[in-house]
Write a protein that holds these residues in place. Structure first.
Motif, PDB file in Angstrom:
ATOM      1  N   ARG A   2       6.672  -1.198   1.159  1.00 52.69           N
ATOM      2  CA  ARG A   2       7.397  -2.270   0.514  1.00 52.69           C
ATOM      3  C   ARG A   2       6.483  -3.052  -0.420  1.00 52.69           C
ATOM      4  O   ARG A   2       5.372  -3.409  -0.066  1.00 52.69           O
ATOM      5  CB  ARG A   2       7.924  -3.224   1.587  1.00 52.69           C
ATOM      6  N   ASN A   3       6.932  -3.317  -1.619  1.00 51.35           N
ATOM      7  CA  ASN A   3       6.185  -4.142  -2.559  1.00 51.35           C
ATOM      8  C   ASN A   3       6.762  -5.545  -2.502  1.00 51.35           C
ATOM      9  O   ASN A   3       7.981  -5.710  -2.585  1.00 51.35           O
ATOM     10  CB  ASN A   3       6.338  -3.596  -3.971  1.00 51.35           C
ATOM     11  N   VAL A   4       5.892  -6.528  -2.378  1.00 57.14           N
ATOM     12  CA  VAL A   4       6.365  -7.902  -2.179  1.00 57.14           C
ATOM     13  C   VAL A   4       5.555  -8.847  -3.056  1.00 57.14           C
ATOM     14  O   VAL A   4       4.326  -8.757  -3.103  1.00 57.14           O
ATOM     15  CB  VAL A   4       6.170  -8.339  -0.697  1.00 57.14           C
ATOM     16  N   ASP A  36      10.212  -6.783  -3.702  1.00 59.23           N
ATOM     17  CA  ASP A  36      10.907  -7.820  -2.936  1.00 59.23           C
ATOM     18  C   ASP A  36      10.341  -9.171  -3.344  1.00 59.23           C
ATOM     19  O   ASP A  36       9.128  -9.384  -3.270  1.00 59.23           O
ATOM     20  CB  ASP A  36      10.684  -7.616  -1.433  1.00 59.23           C
ATOM     21  N   THR A 158       6.974  -3.972  11.710  1.00 55.22           N
ATOM     22  CA  THR A 158       7.748  -3.915  10.462  1.00 55.22           C
ATOM     23  C   THR A 158       8.175  -5.311  10.013  1.00 55.22           C
ATOM     24  O   THR A 158       8.613  -5.489   8.889  1.00 55.22           O
ATOM     25  CB  THR A 158       9.023  -3.063  10.633  1.00 55.22           C
ATOM     26  N   ARG A 203       2.930   1.503   5.592  1.00 54.03           N
ATOM     27  CA  ARG A 203       4.165   0.825   5.168  1.00 54.03           C
ATOM     28  C   ARG A 203       4.087  -0.697   5.281  1.00 54.03           C
ATOM     29  O   ARG A 203       5.019  -1.392   4.896  1.00 54.03           O
ATOM     30  CB  ARG A 203       5.345   1.329   6.005  1.00 54.03           C
ATOM     31  N   PRO A 205       3.210  -4.198   4.078  1.00 60.63           N
ATOM     32  CA  PRO A 205       2.803  -4.772   2.798  1.00 60.63           C
ATOM     33  C   PRO A 205       1.538  -5.634   2.953  1.00 60.63           C
ATOM     34  O   PRO A 205       1.486  -6.506   3.808  1.00 60.63           O
ATOM     35  CB  PRO A 205       4.001  -5.656   2.395  1.00 60.63           C
TER      36      PRO A 205
END
Ligand code: PGA
Length: 253
Positions: A2-4, A36, A158, A203, A205
């Protein structure tokens, strides 16, 4: 993975300014895919703004109580955040660690409170300049991670976002170089792999924070283990925050 990119307003803005900021973000967010976007607002605005937040904007708190319901005047619990539509909270920010008594054990209890409510924890870690200069940066960050998150059950990981924020870079205009940041992020990824396995660790971030701005974001975000940023000063103006997000390779590929 996930990119945040998350903004952290700290103790800034009035309610009407928070609403104006969201209005400027609204149209822009419709065309944003792949990152995100989150913003950590002052507590008094959370319920109103989380309800009115545009699609694609996750509202976070900057703090949460380690306690659950009860006689804790002035505290707000993770369940209260959840019932207000808030996605999670920042925990372990250096300003809270150094000025408001958030020790490793308090931070751990806050992480647990968020996990129990099924919320996201943006877990901050980072060394002071003195600790870096004495060669202890990695030891300090590892110790913070061990106390805060390396101990939690794998099925909760997560819900964790890690933000590496060297204390000497926060609000100072001095950014870690992309090499310095990547080096620490690689170590963090390695410790997460040992605790949770490589696949899970890949996974999680890992955000960089500390004087990240529109002119240095793209170089930082291009690093292998930097998945985004936690942005203080440069998140206050929505246009500048957008430019920071625009620096993410996920938006430019
Ligand atoms: P800064 O703050 O971007 O203003 O350095 C970052 C943070 O404290 O999260």
């Amino acid at each position: 993975m996930r990119n945040v990119v998350a903004g952290n307003w700290k103790s800034n803005k009035l309610l009407h300014e928070a609403r104006e900021w969201m209005a400027v973000m609204e149209g822009w967010l419709q065309n944003n895919r792949g990152v995100d976007v989150m913003v950590a607002m002052p507590a008094p605005y959370l319920a109103a703004c989380a309800t009115d937040a545009p699609l694609g904007l996750h509202v976070l708190a900057q703090n949460v109580s380690a306690e659950s319901f009860g006689a804790h005047t002035g505290e707000f619990t993770a369940d209260m955040l959840k019932s207000s539509g808030v996605s999670g909270a920042i925990v372990g920010h250096s300003e809270r660690r150094s000025r408001f008594g958030d020790s490793d054990s308090v931070v751990a209890a806050k992480v647990d409170a968020l996990m129990a409510a099924d919320l996201t924890a943006v877990f901050c870690c980072g060394e002071t300049l003195q600790q870096r200069e004495s060669g202890r940066a990695e030891d300090i960050v590892l110790k913070q991670l061990q106390a805060g998150i390396l101990r939690i059950p794998v099925d909760q990981i997560t819900q964790i976002i890690v933000a590496y924020e060297p204390v000497w870079a926060i609000g100072t205009g001095v950014t870690a170089t992309s090499d310095e940041a990547q080096e620490m992020h690689a170590s963090i990824r390695g410790w997460l792999s040992e605790a949770f396995g490589a696949e899970v660790a890949a996974r999680i971030p890992l955000l960089y924070g500390g004087s990240c701005n529109p002119s240095n974001a793209s170089e930082l975000f291009a690093q292998k283990d930097i998945n985004g940023g936690l942005i203080g000063g440069a998140s206050l103006d929505p246009k500048s925050f957008q430019s920071v997000i625009q620096g993410h390779p996920a938006l430019n590929s």
